[in-house]
Design an enzyme around this catalytic site. Sequence first.
Site, PDB file in Angstrom:
ATOM      1  N   ASP A  95      -6.527  53.985  63.451  1.00 44.50           N
ATOM      2  CA  ASP A  95      -7.216  55.163  62.917  1.00 44.50           C
ATOM      3  C   ASP A  95      -6.474  55.606  61.656  1.00 44.50           C
ATOM      4  OD1 ASP A  95      -8.283  57.606  62.308  1.00 44.50           O
ATOM      5  OD2 ASP A  95      -8.088  58.453  64.322  1.00 44.50           O
TER       6      ASP A  95
ATOM      7  N   LYS B  91     -13.596  62.184  45.937  1.00 51.20           N
ATOM      8  CA  LYS B  91     -13.213  61.031  45.113  1.00 51.20           C
ATOM      9  C   LYS B  91     -12.526  61.497  43.820  1.00 51.20           C
ATOM     10  CE  LYS B  91     -14.581  57.568  47.667  1.00 51.20           C
ATOM     11  NZ  LYS B  91     -13.604  56.685  48.292  1.00 51.20           N
TER      12      LYS B  91
ATOM     13  N   ASP C 149      -9.455  48.686  61.553  1.00 52.75           N
ATOM     14  CA  ASP C 149     -10.589  49.622  61.528  1.00 52.75           C
ATOM     15  C   ASP C 149     -10.537  50.453  62.805  1.00 52.75           C
ATOM     16  OD1 ASP C 149     -13.474  49.466  59.771  1.00 52.75           O
ATOM     17  OD2 ASP C 149     -13.592  50.504  61.703  1.00 52.75           O
TER      18      ASP C 149
ATOM     19  N   GLY D 122     -10.108  50.003  57.208  1.00 54.11           N
ATOM     20  CA  GLY D 122     -11.532  50.312  57.024  1.00 54.11           C
ATOM     21  C   GLY D 122     -12.253  49.012  56.723  1.00 54.11           C
TER      22      GLY D 122
ATOM     23  N   GLY E  38     -16.579  47.597  57.338  1.00 58.18           N
ATOM     24  CA  GLY E  38     -17.745  48.145  56.658  1.00 58.18           C
ATOM     25  C   GLY E  38     -18.325  47.189  55.638  1.00 58.18           C
ATOM     26  N   GLN E  39     -19.165  47.747  54.750  1.00 57.41           N
ATOM     27  CA  GLN E  39     -19.893  46.919  53.791  1.00 57.41           C
ATOM     28  C   GLN E  39     -18.941  46.169  52.853  1.00 57.41           C
ATOM     29  OE1 GLN E  39     -22.276  48.933  50.815  1.00 57.41           O
ATOM     30  NE2 GLN E  39     -23.577  47.164  50.488  1.00 57.41           N
TER      31      GLN E  39
ATOM     32  N   TYR F   7     -18.508  64.325  48.813  1.00 59.51           N
ATOM     33  CA  TYR F   7     -18.004  62.967  48.597  1.00 59.51           C
ATOM     34  C   TYR F   7     -17.423  62.830  47.184  1.00 59.51           C
ATOM     35  CZ  TYR F   7     -18.390  57.827  48.072  1.00 59.51           C
ATOM     36  OH  TYR F   7     -18.153  56.494  47.840  1.00 59.51           O
TER      37      TYR F   7
HETATM   38  P1  NAD Z   1     -18.523  51.662  55.091  1.00 60.76           P
HETATM   39  O1  NAD Z   1     -18.958  52.972  55.618  1.00 60.76           O
HETATM   40  O2  NAD Z   1     -19.477  50.527  55.129  1.00 60.76           O
HETATM   41  O3  NAD Z   1     -17.177  51.201  55.825  1.00 60.76           O
HETATM   42  C1  NAD Z   1     -16.125  52.064  56.091  1.00 60.76           C
HETATM   43  C2  NAD Z   1     -15.326  51.493  57.228  1.00 60.76           C
HETATM   44  O4  NAD Z   1     -14.257  52.400  57.498  1.00 60.76           O
HETATM   45  C3  NAD Z   1     -16.137  51.363  58.535  1.00 60.76           C
HETATM   46  O5  NAD Z   1     -15.960  50.087  59.089  1.00 60.76           O
HETATM   47  C4  NAD Z   1     -15.554  52.426  59.437  1.00 60.76           C
HETATM   48  O6  NAD Z   1     -15.552  52.074  60.810  1.00 60.76           O
HETATM   49  C5  NAD Z   1     -14.134  52.526  58.896  1.00 60.76           C
HETATM   50  N1  NAD Z   1     -13.502  53.794  59.214  1.00 60.76           N
HETATM   51  C6  NAD Z   1     -14.046  55.039  59.194  1.00 60.76           C
HETATM   52  N2  NAD Z   1     -13.154  55.949  59.585  1.00 60.76           N
HETATM   53  C7  NAD Z   1     -12.015  55.277  59.858  1.00 60.76           C
HETATM   54  C8  NAD Z   1     -10.738  55.665  60.320  1.00 60.76           C
HETATM   55  N3  NAD Z   1     -10.449  56.947  60.598  1.00 60.76           N
HETATM   56  N4  NAD Z   1      -9.800  54.726  60.486  1.00 60.76           N
HETATM   57  C9  NAD Z   1     -10.086  53.407  60.237  1.00 60.76           C
HETATM   58  N5  NAD Z   1     -11.276  52.983  59.823  1.00 60.76           N
HETATM   59  C10 NAD Z   1     -12.231  53.906  59.628  1.00 60.76           C
HETATM   60  O7  NAD Z   1     -18.014  51.900  53.593  1.00 60.76           O
HETATM   61  P2  NAD Z   1     -17.930  50.851  52.401  1.00 60.76           P
HETATM   62  O8  NAD Z   1     -19.240  50.834  51.720  1.00 60.76           O
HETATM   63  O9  NAD Z   1     -17.329  49.579  52.856  1.00 60.76           O
HETATM   64  O10 NAD Z   1     -16.936  51.641  51.423  1.00 60.76           O
HETATM   65  C11 NAD Z   1     -15.558  51.447  51.434  1.00 60.76           C
HETATM   66  C12 NAD Z   1     -14.943  52.325  50.376  1.00 60.76           C
HETATM   67  O11 NAD Z   1     -15.546  52.064  49.102  1.00 60.76           O
HETATM   68  C13 NAD Z   1     -15.140  53.837  50.605  1.00 60.76           C
HETATM   69  O12 NAD Z   1     -14.010  54.526  50.146  1.00 60.76           O
HETATM   70  C14 NAD Z   1     -16.320  54.165  49.735  1.00 60.76           C
HETATM   71  O13 NAD Z   1     -16.291  55.522  49.336  1.00 60.76           O
HETATM   72  C15 NAD Z   1     -16.085  53.250  48.558  1.00 60.76           C
HETATM   73  N6  NAD Z   1     -17.321  52.990  47.815  1.00 60.76           N
HETATM   74  C16 NAD Z   1     -18.332  52.263  48.366  1.00 60.76           C
HETATM   75  C17 NAD Z   1     -19.499  52.048  47.636  1.00 60.76           C
HETATM   76  C18 NAD Z   1     -20.646  51.249  48.188  1.00 60.76           C
HETATM   77  O14 NAD Z   1     -21.719  51.180  47.561  1.00 60.76           O
HETATM   78  N7  NAD Z   1     -20.506  50.608  49.348  1.00 60.76           N
HETATM   79  C19 NAD Z   1     -19.624  52.587  46.349  1.00 60.76           C
HETATM   80  C20 NAD Z   1     -18.577  53.362  45.844  1.00 60.76           C
HETATM   81  C21 NAD Z   1     -17.423  53.536  46.577  1.00 60.76           C
HETATM   82  N1  SER Z   2     -22.775  53.730  47.233  1.00 54.46           N
HETATM   83  C1  SER Z   2     -22.049  54.957  47.331  1.00 54.46           C
HETATM   84  C2  SER Z   2     -22.872  56.038  47.917  1.00 54.46           C
HETATM   85  O1  SER Z   2     -24.067  55.993  47.720  1.00 54.46           O
HETATM   86  C3  SER Z   2     -21.545  55.363  45.974  1.00 54.46           C
HETATM   87  O2  SER Z   2     -20.247  55.779  46.108  1.00 54.46           O
HETATM   88  O3  SER Z   2     -22.347  56.911  48.536  1.00 54.46           O
END
Ligand code: NAD
Ligand code: SER
Length: 310
Positions: free
Chosen positions: A52, A146, A34, A8, A11-12, A142
């Site tokens: 995947d 979690k 990813d 993954g 992503g961000q 969500y």
């Molecule tokens: P994001 O949506 O920016 O990135 C997720 C990545 O996972 C994407 O690149 C997507 O293509 C990939 N992905 C989706 N399905 C997939 C699959 N089946 N196989 C492989 N890759 C796959 O999310 P993020 O913000 O980078 O968050 C990453 C983790 O951190 C998540 O578990 C999210 O819940 C957690 N999180 C993020 C935040 C935040 O503010 N960004 C806050 C709390 C928790």
């Molecule tokens: N930044 C995340 C969201 O808004 C928190 O898990 O979903």
Amino acid sequence: MKKILVLGSCGQIGTELVLTLREKFGSENVVAADLKDACPENLSNGPYIQLDALNKESVRSYIIDQKFSDVYLLAALLSATAEKNPDFAWKLNMESLFIILDLAKEGHISKIFWPSSIAVFGPTTPRIKTPQYTVMEPSTVYGISKQAGERWCEYYFNKFGVDVRSIRYPGLISYKSLPGGGTTDYAVDIYYKAKAGEHFTCFLKEDTALPMMFMDDAIRATIELMEAPKEQVKIRSSYNLSALSFTPKQIFETIKKIIPSFSIEYQPDFRQAIADSWPASIDDSYARENWGWKESYDLDKTTMEMLNNL
Ligand code: NAD
Ligand code: SER
């Protein structure tokens, strides 16, 4: 020798995590994976594979074959996107976790990082300085995924000795990659609009305080937790982690000090109810005491970084 998989990775969080892990442990030792078929330009300084997270057979054979020591599992649907597709959100967020936990249980992975979220809390949770241990009745799919994930992580640690580590991230603010469908995304979008000289329409009300953090702090915390000696990691569900707490009005005013012509309006949508169910601020004293967490970005410093780098 460490060999790391970030699943993954595009992503961000993944984008910045991969780049930092590569600086620390060597590009060749950190594989980005990813769903996306092509490696994004910003991750092209090291190995990339399309994988995947739900394809159990492929994930298992790749991880067993490549002998990864550490796996960071980031693939998930975030809060706003998950509300639009609850069945799939549950499937992705839970099944991907079990695939990785089971690989560790069988001895194929030494250490797992799996992120949780402030979304594990709900409307009955105390909202100010939310404690580590408190009422948790999440109202989003969500948050439910979690919270269930946290329980399973702790269970696999207690029953099978799986070294799984986790942080309840607040909303994350970054400029290297866009957020992927969360309720806290407004706190990134606002900087893009300000920098482009455009008017900003905020999907939350002006007085909605939420816990937030600049991405550099989040990445540092993640690696510090993963590198902490095992005995210091006393919580195996997930750690509260805190840096900032602000409202849309407060972030707007901070930006306006630098860009006086910036303007905003508030048009709350379905994400307002999600935000209203989450904490306004977090008590993260266990992370501070157990493995020495301390943030380094306040709101002004975050704003300077965002506006200087976008
Ligand atoms: P994001 O949506 O920016 O990135 C997720 C990545 O996972 C994407 O690149 C997507 O293509 C990939 N992905 C989706 N399905 C997939 C699959 N089946 N196989 C492989 N890759 C796959 O999310 P993020 O913000 O980078 O968050 C990453 C983790 O951190 C998540 O578990 C999210 O819940 C957690 N999180 C993020 C935040 C935040 O503010 N960004 C806050 C709390 C928790
Ligand atoms: N930044 C995340 C969201 O808004 C928190 O898990 O979903």
